[in-house]
Design an enzyme around this catalytic site. Structure first.
Site, short mmCIF file in Angstrom:
data_model
loop_
_atom_site.label_atom_id
_atom_site.label_comp_id
_atom_site.label_asym_id
_atom_site.label_seq_id
_atom_site.Cartn_x
_atom_site.Cartn_y
_atom_site.Cartn_z
N GLU A 62 9.40 -0.24 17.54
CA GLU A 62 9.91 -1.57 17.87
C GLU A 62 9.50 -2.04 19.26
O GLU A 62 9.18 -3.21 19.47
CB GLU A 62 11.44 -1.60 17.74
CG GLU A 62 11.95 -1.54 16.31
CD GLU A 62 11.94 -0.15 15.70
OE1 GLU A 62 11.62 0.83 16.42
OE2 GLU A 62 12.24 -0.02 14.51
N HIS A 131 24.06 -1.29 10.83
CA HIS A 131 23.20 -2.24 10.12
C HIS A 131 23.95 -3.51 9.72
O HIS A 131 23.62 -4.13 8.72
CB HIS A 131 22.64 -1.60 8.84
CG HIS A 131 21.48 -0.69 9.09
ND1 HIS A 131 20.19 -1.02 8.75
CD2 HIS A 131 21.41 0.52 9.69
CE1 HIS A 131 19.38 -0.03 9.09
NE2 HIS A 131 20.09 0.91 9.66
#
Lengths: 326, 325
Positions: A62, A131
């Site tokens: 990322e 999440h």
């Protein structure tokens, strides 16, 4: 204007594809954008159409995805970096906030960073604590970033085009729950919605509901429910968390004198906090009741289904909040 | 490697300019004419910057670095007065006084800046190289890497992505032995830093003497060809810093006195180049002295220019360039 009824996912795909067709400098990069065709299918068919040069599968990195997008943008390209989900974008916060958002300023305007960071945001399907975030305000906190949070398919189409053609770094948040939702999408490859302009999605005179992204659904359902009791809600969909169109909020509040802020995200130091603070600073003489907030509950999101649902706003919670200040 | 006298004298000029500029910065900081808490001097590292920049086409190829960035700015030929003005936060500074010592840059020179988050600029270098390959041109990107930065996640992700995509990156580790105060041996599981190249599918150029400008020029020149034709190269340049990590590192001179004195006495990059010039071209001490005097004058004039430049002090300046309009 001619329009098609499309799910938000398809509206985003069309916007992105048209922008890549229009401008050779636009390309996508990220995890699973190519062979997999995007974990949310926004880049379905892209690899076949544009090839590996412009549809770049990356490692699970990322920091490098966001950072390389910044570097490519400084060199004059217009990367659209997909962070898969916004939960993973936390890993890239430094690249986005310390670099993307600061470079134009820090070097006195010598470089531009026209990068778009797409990220799916939200909760549902028992995704659990790590999440289930809707943390867009973190990015909106920092000068130098813009933050897009579309609520409808048509807005997503026009806002993504605007974001890609804009010269600033932009977090483009796509609410997971809205991907399948259909909406009218104009047949106009140059359909652009202005940066930082809110949209009054419903007019009313008794209370202003201020919201964005998925909150619009709850507000719309609540407004229909309240209408049965003769309560007319005005819904202001902010569309962008930065720039924040407070003028449209104030204009509506000065008409209704009451506001409920509806946010999918957490309540501490939140979108709701900011809007409430601004209303009391700028519209104090027009206040007939306290500004109410409907937010996610201040707790990590658990796995078990009923507990998960308890965490988040819904239309009923909005109805109750409105009734409490009428 | 045969190099003409003019080239060697020009490299000498650049290295002396950097050395004297940094000495002046230290002096100005002591006098509180340069302020703030960060000032990372390049003294001792001069050969790395001059050798690497000599292997680039300035304004065509690309370069990016961390916060020890003065030397690169000067080697690229940026105006010393505007660089000094940035040190003082002045309106005529290269970044308008908004960046300071750690955030020098010049779009005109394809110098994308000095960066102050350790490792933060490394994926930017990957992205710059991605743009070169995307456009199919023959340009490459030089990125400096402090030895300390090899231990954070950015290094891993940026170099791996560069290796996967075979991008035209030249990664140069400036190994001066210490990340702030922690030695490489205490910070790296394997302190032979260049060996990491293999894990990323990057060409390993091994250790290069970072005190020898000719060795640096030679390595980076070969790396440039390799990077454009085949993909990234990693160079571990062995060097030593003559000043502390930054100006706040006040015990540096006493902590490492013996080591520091030995490097200065035996491996000083300017002395090494002078010996080389003497060997190849005989006694040129008069020319070297004239060059040295000229650099002292440039540094002095840079201070005068910076002193004369006003401090930015308007709201308009404060808020300019937050966004592209």
């Amino acid at each position: 204007m001619a329009a098609k009824n499309l799910p938000m996912r398809d509206a985003l795909r069309r916007a992105l594809m048209e922008e890549m067709e229009r401008d050779e400098n636009v390309f996508v990069m990220g995890q699973e954008v190519g062979v997999w065709q995007g974990t949310h299918r926004v880049t379905q068919g892209f690899l076949e159409k544009f090839g590996e040069r412009r549809v770049r599968d990356t490692p699970i990195s990322e920091m490098a995805i966001a950072g390389a997008a910044v570097g490519a943008a400084m060199a004059g390209l217009r990367p659209v970096a997909e962070m898969m989900t916004i939960n993973f974008a936390f890993l890239a916060l430094d690249a986005m906030i310390n670099h993307a958002a600061k470079i134009h300023y820090m070097f006195n305007g010598q470089f531009k960073v026209p990068a778009v960071f797409r990220a799916a945001s939200g909760w549902g399907n028992q995704a659990t604590a790590t999440h289930s975030h809707t943390p867009e305000v973190i990015w909106a906190h920092f000068p130098g970033m813009y933050v897009a949070t579309p609520a409808t398919a048509g807005d997503a189409y026009g806002m993504l085009k605007t974001a890609i053609r804009n010269d600033n770094p932009i977090l483009f948040s796509e609410s997971i729950g809205l991907y399948p939702r259909p909406g009218q999408v104009p047949d106009d490859p140059d359909y652009m919605l202005p940066i930082g302009k809110a949209d009054v999605k419903r007019e009313g005179k008794h209370v202003t509901l201020v919201t964005y992204a998925r909150g619009l659904e709850w507000c719309t359902a609540a407004a229909k429910e309240l209408e049965k009791d003769g309560v007319q809600c005005e819904i202001v969909d902010m569309r962008w968390l930065r720039p924040l169109d407070t003028a449209t909020v104030f204009e509506s509040f000065k008409k209704t004198n009451r506001a409920v802020i509806v946010e999918e995200s957490l309540p501490f130091y939140s979108f709701g906090s900011e809007i409430a603070a601004q209303i009391q600073e700028h519209c104090f003489d027009y206040m007939d009741a306290p500004v109410k907030r409907v937010s996610a509950l201040d707790v990590p999101v658990p796995y078990s289904h009923d507990l998960e649902l308890m965490c988040f706003p819904n239309a009923q919670k909005v109805v109750e909040a409105v009734k409490s200040i009428l | 490697m045969a190099l003409d006298k003019a080239t060697l004298l020009d490299w000498y000029r650049q290295m002396v300019l950097i050395r004297e500029f940094e000495e002046a910065c230290q002096h100005l900081y002591n006098e509180k004419r340069i302020t703030g808490v960060y000032l990372h001097l390049a003294s001792g590292h001069e050969a790395i910057y001059v050798g690497a920049v000599a292997a680039m086409r300035v304004g065509t190829d690309h370069i990016i670095t961390a916060y020890r960035d003065h030397g690169i700015a000067l080697a690229l030929g940026m105006d010393a007065g505007r660089v000094m003005a940035e040190m003082m936060g002045k309106r005529d500074g290269v970044s308008g006084g908004k960046g300071g010592s750690m955030h020098l840059a010049s779009a005109e020179h394809n110098f994308y800046g000095g960066y102050a988050i350790v490792g933060g600029h490394l994926p930017l270098a990957t992205g710059l190289a991605l743009a070169c390959k995307y456009r199919g041109n023959d340009q490459f990107v030089i990125s400096m890497i402090g030895d300390g930065a090899t231990n954070n996640g950015y290094f891993h992700e940026a170099l791996n992505m560069s290796g996967v995509d075979k991008l035209p990156n030249i990664w140069i580790i400036e190994n001066n032995g210490y990340g702030m105060g922690t030695s490489v041996e205490k910070a790296a599981g394997n302190p032979i830093l260049h060996e990491r190249a293999r894990g990323y599918g990057i060409e390993d150029y091994g250790r290069v003497d970072g005190q020898d400008v000719i060795a640096m020029y030679d390595a980076v020149s070969r790396a440039a060809k390799h990077a454009v034709e085949h993909g990234p190269v990693l160079i571990e340049a062995m060097t030593y810093r003559y000043r502390g990590h930054g100006v706040s590192d006040k015990q540096y001179d006493t902590r490492l006195k013996a080591e520091l004195e030995e490097w200065k006495a035996t491996k000083d990059p300017i002395e090494i180049l002078k010996r080389h010039i003497a060997k190849e071209h005989g006694d040129v001490s008069a020319e070297l002295d004239a060059i040295h005097q000229a650099q002292l004058k440039i540094v002095e004039e840079s201070i005068q220019f910076a002193d004369a430049s006003p401090l930015p002090n308007t709201l308009e300046e404060l808020f300019a360039h937050v966004y592209v309009d």
